[in-house]
Motif scaffolding. Structure first.
Motif, PDB file in Angstrom:
ATOM      1  N   GLU A   1       0.827  -1.207   0.000  1.00  0.00           N
ATOM      2  CA  GLU A   1       0.000   0.000   0.000  1.00  0.00           C
ATOM      3  C   GLU A   1       0.864   1.261   0.000  1.00  0.00           C
ATOM      4  OE1 GLU A   1      -2.688   0.002   3.278  1.00  0.00           O
ATOM      5  OE2 GLU A   1      -3.385  -2.051   2.934  1.00  0.00           O
ATOM      6  N   ASP A   2       1.882   1.276   0.860  1.00  0.00           N
ATOM      7  CA  ASP A   2       2.725   2.466   0.978  1.00  0.00           C
ATOM      8  C   ASP A   2       3.659   2.598  -0.221  1.00  0.00           C
ATOM      9  OD1 ASP A   2       3.435   4.743   2.665  1.00  0.00           O
ATOM     10  OD2 ASP A   2       5.385   3.775   2.861  1.00  0.00           O
ATOM     11  N   LEU A   3       4.019   1.462  -0.815  1.00  0.00           N
ATOM     12  CA  LEU A   3       4.855   1.498  -2.014  1.00  0.00           C
ATOM     13  C   LEU A   3       4.126   2.176  -3.166  1.00  0.00           C
ATOM     14  CD1 LEU A   3       7.364   0.504  -3.667  1.00  0.00           C
ATOM     15  CD2 LEU A   3       6.042  -1.571  -4.138  1.00  0.00           C
ATOM     16  N   VAL A   4       2.853   1.838  -3.358  1.00  0.00           N
ATOM     17  CA  VAL A   4       2.098   2.326  -4.509  1.00  0.00           C
ATOM     18  C   VAL A   4       1.509   3.719  -4.255  1.00  0.00           C
ATOM     19  CG1 VAL A   4       0.179   1.831  -6.083  1.00  0.00           C
ATOM     20  CG2 VAL A   4       1.582  -0.050  -5.173  1.00  0.00           C
ATOM     21  N   PHE A   5       0.996   3.932  -3.029  1.00  0.00           N
ATOM     22  CA  PHE A   5       0.360   5.213  -2.700  1.00  0.00           C
ATOM     23  C   PHE A   5       0.990   5.766  -1.420  1.00  0.00           C
ATOM     24  CE2 PHE A   5      -2.969   2.938  -5.124  1.00  0.00           C
ATOM     25  CZ  PHE A   5      -3.119   3.837  -6.174  1.00  0.00           C
ATOM     26  N   ASP A   6       2.158   6.329  -1.571  1.00  0.00           N
ATOM     27  CA  ASP A   6       2.957   6.756  -0.420  1.00  0.00           C
ATOM     28  C   ASP A   6       2.263   7.834   0.404  1.00  0.00           C
ATOM     29  OD1 ASP A   6       5.259   6.966   1.251  1.00  0.00           O
ATOM     30  OD2 ASP A   6       5.977   8.651   0.069  1.00  0.00           O
ATOM     31  N   ALA A   7       1.484   8.694  -0.230  1.00  0.00           N
ATOM     32  CA  ALA A   7       0.887   9.825   0.474  1.00  0.00           C
ATOM     33  C   ALA A   7      -0.348   9.451   1.284  1.00  0.00           C
ATOM     34  CB  ALA A   7       0.513  10.927  -0.525  1.00  0.00           C
ATOM     35  N   THR A   8      -0.901   8.270   1.071  1.00  0.00           N
ATOM     36  CA  THR A   8      -2.187   7.931   1.699  1.00  0.00           C
ATOM     37  C   THR A   8      -2.032   7.576   3.174  1.00  0.00           C
ATOM     38  OG1 THR A   8      -2.967   7.121  -0.444  1.00  0.00           O
ATOM     39  CG2 THR A   8      -4.240   6.493   1.500  1.00  0.00           C
ATOM     40  N   ASN A   9      -1.048   6.747   3.484  1.00  0.00           N
ATOM     41  CA  ASN A   9      -0.721   6.404   4.884  1.00  0.00           C
ATOM     42  C   ASN A   9      -1.873   5.752   5.639  1.00  0.00           C
ATOM     43  OD1 ASN A   9       1.895   7.478   4.594  1.00  0.00           O
ATOM     44  ND2 ASN A   9       1.186   9.520   5.119  1.00  0.00           N
ATOM     45  N   ASP A  10      -2.722   5.032   4.934  1.00  0.00           N
ATOM     46  CA  ASP A  10      -3.791   4.312   5.616  1.00  0.00           C
ATOM     47  C   ASP A  10      -3.215   3.241   6.551  1.00  0.00           C
ATOM     48  OD1 ASP A  10      -6.888   3.841   5.555  1.00  0.00           O
ATOM     49  OD2 ASP A  10      -6.005   1.836   5.436  1.00  0.00           O
ATOM     50  N   TYR A  11      -2.028   2.757   6.229  1.00  0.00           N
ATOM     51  CA  TYR A  11      -1.427   1.697   7.051  1.00  0.00           C
ATOM     52  C   TYR A  11      -1.072   2.168   8.454  1.00  0.00           C
ATOM     53  CZ  TYR A  11       3.443   3.368   6.454  1.00  0.00           C
ATOM     54  OH  TYR A  11       4.616   4.088   6.484  1.00  0.00           O
ATOM     55  N   TYR A  12      -1.029   3.495   8.674  1.00  0.00           N
ATOM     56  CA  TYR A  12      -0.806   4.004  10.034  1.00  0.00           C
ATOM     57  C   TYR A  12      -1.870   3.464  10.992  1.00  0.00           C
ATOM     58  CZ  TYR A  12       2.399   7.683   8.237  1.00  0.00           C
ATOM     59  OH  TYR A  12       3.434   8.380   7.673  1.00  0.00           O
ATOM     60  N   ASN A  13      -3.063   3.196  10.472  1.00  0.00           N
ATOM     61  CA  ASN A  13      -4.142   2.690  11.320  1.00  0.00           C
ATOM     62  C   ASN A  13      -3.833   1.317  11.902  1.00  0.00           C
ATOM     63  OD1 ASN A  13      -6.194   4.841  11.032  1.00  0.00           O
ATOM     64  ND2 ASN A  13      -6.174   4.271   8.870  1.00  0.00           N
TER      65      ASN A  13
ATOM     66  N   THR B   1      16.137  -0.148   3.859  1.00  0.00           N
ATOM     67  CA  THR B   1      17.570  -0.436   4.036  1.00  0.00           C
ATOM     68  C   THR B   1      18.222  -0.845   2.719  1.00  0.00           C
ATOM     69  OG1 THR B   1      17.198  -1.124   6.332  1.00  0.00           O
ATOM     70  CG2 THR B   1      19.240  -1.850   5.285  1.00  0.00           C
ATOM     71  N   TRP B   2      17.571  -1.724   1.968  1.00  0.00           N
ATOM     72  CA  TRP B   2      18.194  -2.294   0.766  1.00  0.00           C
ATOM     73  C   TRP B   2      17.446  -1.993  -0.531  1.00  0.00           C
ATOM     74  CZ3 TRP B   2      17.830  -5.571   5.223  1.00  0.00           C
ATOM     75  CH2 TRP B   2      19.043  -5.770   5.887  1.00  0.00           C
ATOM     76  N   GLY B   3      16.374  -1.214  -0.475  1.00  0.00           N
ATOM     77  CA  GLY B   3      15.611  -0.919  -1.672  1.00  0.00           C
ATOM     78  C   GLY B   3      14.495  -1.931  -1.896  1.00  0.00           C
ATOM     79  N   ASN B   4      13.549  -1.580  -2.758  1.00  0.00           N
ATOM     80  CA  ASN B   4      12.382  -2.438  -2.989  1.00  0.00           C
ATOM     81  C   ASN B   4      12.747  -3.788  -3.596  1.00  0.00           C
ATOM     82  OD1 ASN B   4      10.650  -0.415  -2.048  1.00  0.00           O
ATOM     83  ND2 ASN B   4      10.471   0.507  -4.079  1.00  0.00           N
ATOM     84  N   GLN B   5      13.909  -3.862  -4.233  1.00  0.00           N
ATOM     85  CA  GLN B   5      14.299  -5.110  -4.884  1.00  0.00           C
ATOM     86  C   GLN B   5      14.407  -6.263  -3.886  1.00  0.00           C
ATOM     87  OE1 GLN B   5      14.601  -5.471  -8.243  1.00  0.00           O
ATOM     88  NE2 GLN B   5      14.840  -7.675  -7.880  1.00  0.00           N
ATOM     89  N   VAL B   6      14.702  -5.959  -2.629  1.00  0.00           N
ATOM     90  CA  VAL B   6      14.838  -7.026  -1.639  1.00  0.00           C
ATOM     91  C   VAL B   6      13.510  -7.768  -1.470  1.00  0.00           C
ATOM     92  CG1 VAL B   6      14.340  -5.625   0.425  1.00  0.00           C
ATOM     93  CG2 VAL B   6      15.820  -7.619   0.616  1.00  0.00           C
ATOM     94  N   VAL B   7      12.388  -7.056  -1.577  1.00  0.00           N
ATOM     95  CA  VAL B   7      11.086  -7.706  -1.472  1.00  0.00           C
ATOM     96  C   VAL B   7      10.746  -8.435  -2.769  1.00  0.00           C
ATOM     97  CG1 VAL B   7       8.629  -7.353  -0.998  1.00  0.00           C
ATOM     98  CG2 VAL B   7      10.347  -6.002   0.230  1.00  0.00           C
ATOM     99  N   VAL B   8      11.131  -7.863  -3.905  1.00  0.00           N
ATOM    100  CA  VAL B   8      10.961  -8.573  -5.179  1.00  0.00           C
ATOM    101  C   VAL B   8      11.703  -9.901  -5.137  1.00  0.00           C
ATOM    102  CG1 VAL B   8      11.405  -8.482  -7.669  1.00  0.00           C
ATOM    103  CG2 VAL B   8      10.673  -6.414  -6.455  1.00  0.00           C
ATOM    104  N   ASP B   9      12.915  -9.879  -4.621  1.00  0.00           N
ATOM    105  CA  ASP B   9      13.715 -11.100  -4.527  1.00  0.00           C
ATOM    106  C   ASP B   9      13.076 -12.114  -3.583  1.00  0.00           C
ATOM    107  OD1 ASP B   9      15.437  -9.814  -6.220  1.00  0.00           O
ATOM    108  OD2 ASP B   9      17.026  -9.500  -4.738  1.00  0.00           O
TER     109      ASP B   9
END
Length: 327
Positions: free
Chosen positions: A77-89, A124-132
């Motif tokens: 969610e935060d990756l795609v829509f950084d400004a929304t911050n719904d995940y703070y909930n 810490t390592w960039g989004n690629q770490v999650v892709v991997d």
């Protein structure tokens, strides 16, 4: 598709190997967020990101991860829509910031509120770490998720054992305890971390830790320019995978995470690198970085160590006239 879901943001189903995403139809009455287009559109946006990630997970590894898929979906969610911050909930409870004593896989798995674990990884390592990570899951669907995380962290020169204490230190430095330039990019917006307040010295503390959990001690009460250093004496369970971090904020606002090395018996007796004169506050983060092993006990003693007294020795200072027959 769309449907009135009585409080549920959305869901993803599978029929014959094909995924289908269903969204709430109006997003009225949902928790607030920061989206510039308003709360309803913000909730709709992050649901699209979250559920699309679920669809991607299924095509990758058939949802073999259990509740960990929610951790990953919330991270997306935060990756795609950084400004929304719904995940703070989700960050108000049950995670390493607001409940550090709760294991990362409390209840058997990570979940929505644990999205900060992948935030730590990707920041810490960039989004690629999650892709991997998900590329790995495609061919290791029967593997425990913590084992997969450990494998991917190893490709970055880290591991759960080495990385979880850093993650725990980031979790301490949140909310009112944030330090500019240290930890999460949005740390100041996160809840204030849970910690035991320490303001009088010497201090003696103790506790027990579950696997993949931490306990924070928030140390304050220092005076700018005062002499000496802060001494930390630690004694931990010899059978545990323990670690100790000091999250230091200097008087000038800068900070650092200092590793306090433990010996083979999980003990330490050290002074911090930053002198009391420059020390604004310090978080001592005690961590059980083992993926198993609960109720691991420790004691922690914190005290001021003053510099040795100086003596002025010269002819004037030691000059003395004595009477005859006196001692």
């Amino acid at each position: 598709g769309f449907a009135n879901q009585a409080g549920t943001y959305g869901y993803t189903t599978v029929t014959g190997g094909t995924t289908r995403i269903v969204l709430e139809n109006d997003y009225i009455g949902f928790p607030a967020n920061d989206d510039p287009d308003g709360d309803a559109l913000g909730a709709a946006k992050v649901t699209c990101a979250h559920e699309f990630k679920h669809a991607s997970q299924y095509r990758t590894s058939l949802w073999s991860e259990g509740g960990w898929v929610e951790l990953d979906g919330t991270w997306a969610e935060d990756l795609v829509f950084d400004a929304t911050n719904d995940y703070y909930n989700y960050l108000t409870g049950g995670n390493g910031i607001t409940a550090p004593g709760t294991s990362l896989d409390g209840g058997g798995t990570g979940s929505y509120e644990d999205c900060i674990f992948q935030q730590w990884m990707s920041e810490t390592w960039g989004n690629q770490v999650v892709v991997d990570l998900w590329a790995w899951r495609a061919t290791h669907q029967g593997e425990a998720m913590l084992t997969s995380y450990n494998t991917i962290l190893a490709t970055r020169g880290s591991s759960i054992a080495a990385g979880y204490p850093v993650f725990a230190a980031w979790n301490y430095a949140c909310g009112s305890r944030f330090i500019t330039g240290l930890g999460y990019g949005e740390a100041s917006r996160y809840p204030t971390s849970q910690a035991t307040a320490v303001a009088a010295y010497p201090y003696a503390g103790s506790g027990t830790l579950s696997h993949l959990s931490a306990k924070n001690f928030h140390c304050t009460g220092f005076t700018p320019g005062e002499a000496g250093q802060l001494r930390v004496v630690f004694n931990g369970d010899n059978t545990a995978n323990l670690a100790l971090k000091a999250v230091i904020r200097r008087n000038d606002g800068s900070g650092l995470i200092e590793t306090i090395p433990l010996n083979g018996s999980n003990d330490a007796n050290v002074t911090l690198s930053v002198a009391l004169a420059d020390l604004n506050r310090v978080g001592l983060v005690v961590v059980n970085a083992g993926v198993t092993g609960d109720n691991k006990a420790f004691t922690l003693d914190v005290s001021r160590q003053l510099p040795p007294p100086t003596a002025t020795l010269n002819a004037a200072s030691v000059s003395k006239t004595m009477s005859t027959n006196t001692l």
